[in-house]
Design an enzyme around this catalytic site. Structure first.
Site, short mmCIF file in Angstrom:
data_model
loop_
_atom_site.label_atom_id
_atom_site.label_comp_id
_atom_site.label_asym_id
_atom_site.label_seq_id
_atom_site.Cartn_x
_atom_site.Cartn_y
_atom_site.Cartn_z
N GLY A 308 0.85 -1.20 0.00
CA GLY A 308 0.00 0.00 0.00
C GLY A 308 0.87 1.23 0.00
O GLY A 308 1.53 1.51 0.95
N THR A 309 0.73 1.98 -1.04
CA THR A 309 1.79 2.98 -1.26
C THR A 309 1.21 4.23 -1.88
O THR A 309 0.31 4.17 -2.69
CB THR A 309 2.87 2.39 -2.20
OG1 THR A 309 3.33 1.15 -1.65
CG2 THR A 309 4.06 3.32 -2.33
N THR A 310 1.75 5.38 -1.50
CA THR A 310 1.29 6.67 -2.01
C THR A 310 2.43 7.36 -2.73
O THR A 310 3.56 7.40 -2.21
CB THR A 310 0.79 7.55 -0.85
OG1 THR A 310 -0.32 6.91 -0.21
CG2 THR A 310 0.36 8.92 -1.34
N THR A 325 7.71 8.96 -2.61
CA THR A 325 6.89 7.77 -2.41
C THR A 325 6.95 7.38 -0.95
O THR A 325 8.02 7.31 -0.36
CB THR A 325 7.38 6.59 -3.27
OG1 THR A 325 7.61 7.03 -4.62
CG2 THR A 325 6.35 5.49 -3.30
N GLY A 388 2.78 3.40 -6.62
CA GLY A 388 2.58 2.40 -5.61
C GLY A 388 2.40 1.06 -6.29
O GLY A 388 2.32 0.97 -7.51
#
Length: 488
Positions: A308-310, A325, A388
């Site tokens: 889970g990545t922004t 990131t 992501g």
């Protein structure tokens, strides 16, 4: 970029959190690019697995499911707060309180939940349902035990207060002060491993990026110990001689060539980086012309049949770019009382533990697939991008770069175009390619899955471009509800 980071921690507290880690690639105007590594660190001492609060959950993406491990035993030493202050000290002009003010206001006034946020919460519902405090992060005040519906408002007043306290007291509040004591005690009492010493000794690392020339552009990628930048550069090098420009986008030649490059990068990771990390010296060897030629030849000689990545990209009129990131994994289900911070579950991420869980080296910076990137064109134009998506990050970034530099697609078109991904010999592919291309792909990789529509499984590339004439273009990936905004 830092303002957007803080706002993301309010808007999506499971995926972006002050309890997580990340990277920022800074490209100041007229100066070399640098990587600020504030990713998570492993604890200084392991506990026996049977003493850990560490257990699996299954996230349901609709078309596929994926197992994650959560609990206090999955938490690594967070770096976001340290990164926030270090980048601010070295790169920013505005006071931190002014940078964080919009995020603090949003936390108090409340986030109006949109359909994508609601969708993410339902995917991660097994984590949210593990603790009442976790569920409150995505619930309204009237219904604290239920995921908020689109249009409802979720407030984070505790997070607003801790952000204000951080502005006043600095990072020591989290790494040496009251919050450090609270966190370390919770770990000790509830099956975690992080100690006061781990928190006090955390430091942001400033590194040279992986620099690579290909397709007429100069690229800066994330650097060792994370292997992501090396793998993207390696795949670009493999594709350079394919002369994709002479073929149409989406035709069989393009699709199969892309699949072969992604597969080769995966093979390289397994062979040369079995522990998920890589040294600067090894990067130089991997990206050397002779090594890339050997791999090109090996691909040509292979039989045809043989996950889970922004992210935030920013560019300004002065010529500065930032590619940032950040990730909390999916969250460990433990929420630090008072601040309302969901802590990360990075020690429970299988993609970050290729040798198996609990096999990590103590007191070491974890490697990551996150790959904030900047490309500089011969005419002076620049692109900042990242994604992501765990292992799909590198394939998503690669495909967008090829769309831009081989097929001359516009930025938005390059981002929204269908994607594919190879994990071993298993092909995942989005619909949108022609039937002949799909036939060629599925013949090459009989073990395959065709996704009926674009999906966040294939990453979320958010990009901004500063053209040579000083104008700007941006693209937010609809797979992850990306957005583009401008400021005067």
């Amino acid at each position: 970029a830092l303002g957007a980071l803080c706002t993301a921690c309010v808007a999506e507290p499971m995926l972006a959190s002050l309890g997580g880690g990340g990277f920022l690639l800074a490209q100041p105007a007229g100066a070399p690019s640098l990587i600020y590594d504030f990713f998570v660190q492993t604890p200084g001492h392991k506990k026996p697995a049977e003493e850990l609060d560490f257990y699996p959950i299954l996230a349901d993406f609709g078309t596929a499911t994926q197992e994650f491990h959560i609990g206090m035993g999955s938490v690594a030493v967070p770096g976001v707060i340290a990164g926030l202050f270090e980048v601010h000290r070295r790169q920013c002009r505005l006071p931190l309180a002014e940078i964080m003010a919009p995020a603090i206001d949003l936390a108090r006034q409340g986030v109006v939940i949109n359909p994508f946020q609601n969708y993410i919460s339902h995917i991660l519902s097994p984590i949210l349902e593990s603790t009442a405090a976790a569920m409150q992060l995505v619930a309204t005040e009237r219904e604290p035990g239920k995921i908020a519906e689109p249009g409802q408002v979720v407030r984070h007043r505790d997070l607003a207060s801790v952000m204000e306290a951080l502005c006043a007291e600095g990072p020591g509040l989290f790494y040496q002060g009251e919050l450090a004591e609270m966190f370390a005690t919770a770990c000790s009492d509830h099956g975690g491993m992080i100690s006061r010493n781990d928190l006090e000794n955390y430091r942001v690392q400033i590194r040279e990026p992986v620099r690579f020339k290909s397709h007429g552009a100069e690229f800066s990628f994330n650097s060792p110990p994370s292997p992501s930048g090396c793998l993207v550069a390696f795949a670009l090098g493999l594709l350079e001689e394919r002369d994709l420009k002479t073929h149409h986008w989406g035709r069989a030649y393009h699709c199969v060539s892309m699949g072969e490059a992604i597969r080769a990068a995966g093979q390289l990771r397994r062979q040369a980086m079995p522990d998920s990390s890589v040294t600067a010296e090894r990067v130089s060897e991997i990206l050397g012309p002779g090594h890339i030629r050997e791999w090109r030849q090996a691909i040509r000689e292979q039989s045809s049949f043989s996950r889970g990545t922004t992210h935030i990209s920013v560019a300004d009129s002065e010529g500065n770019l930032a590619s940032l990131t950040v990730s909390n994994g999916e969250g460990c289900a433990y929420v630090l009382p008072g601040p309302g911070l969901m802590m990360n579950n990075m020690l429970g991420e299988q993609d970050l533990s290729p040798l198996g869980f609990h096999q990590w080296k103590e007191n070491a910076r974890m490697a990551s697939m996150m790959c904030p990137s900047v490309a500089t064109l011969p005419d002076g134009g620049q692109v900042a991008l990242g994604s992501g998506g765990s292992n799909r990050i590198r394939s998503a970034i690669l495909q967008v770069l090829v769309n831009l530099f081989e097929f001359d697609l516009g930025l938005e078109e390059a981002v929204i175009a269908p994607r594919l991904h190879l994990e071993g010999d298993h092909l995942s592919v989005e619909r949108g390619y022609g039937q002949a291309s799909m036939d060629a792909l599925t013949a090459e990789w009989p073990d395959h899955k065709v996704w009926p529509e674009p999906n966040m499984f294939f990453g979320g590339v958010h990009a901004v471009e500063r053209l040579a004439d000083g104008s700007f273009r941006g693209a937010g990936d609809p797979r992850r509800d990306g957005r583009v905004s401008s400021a005067p």
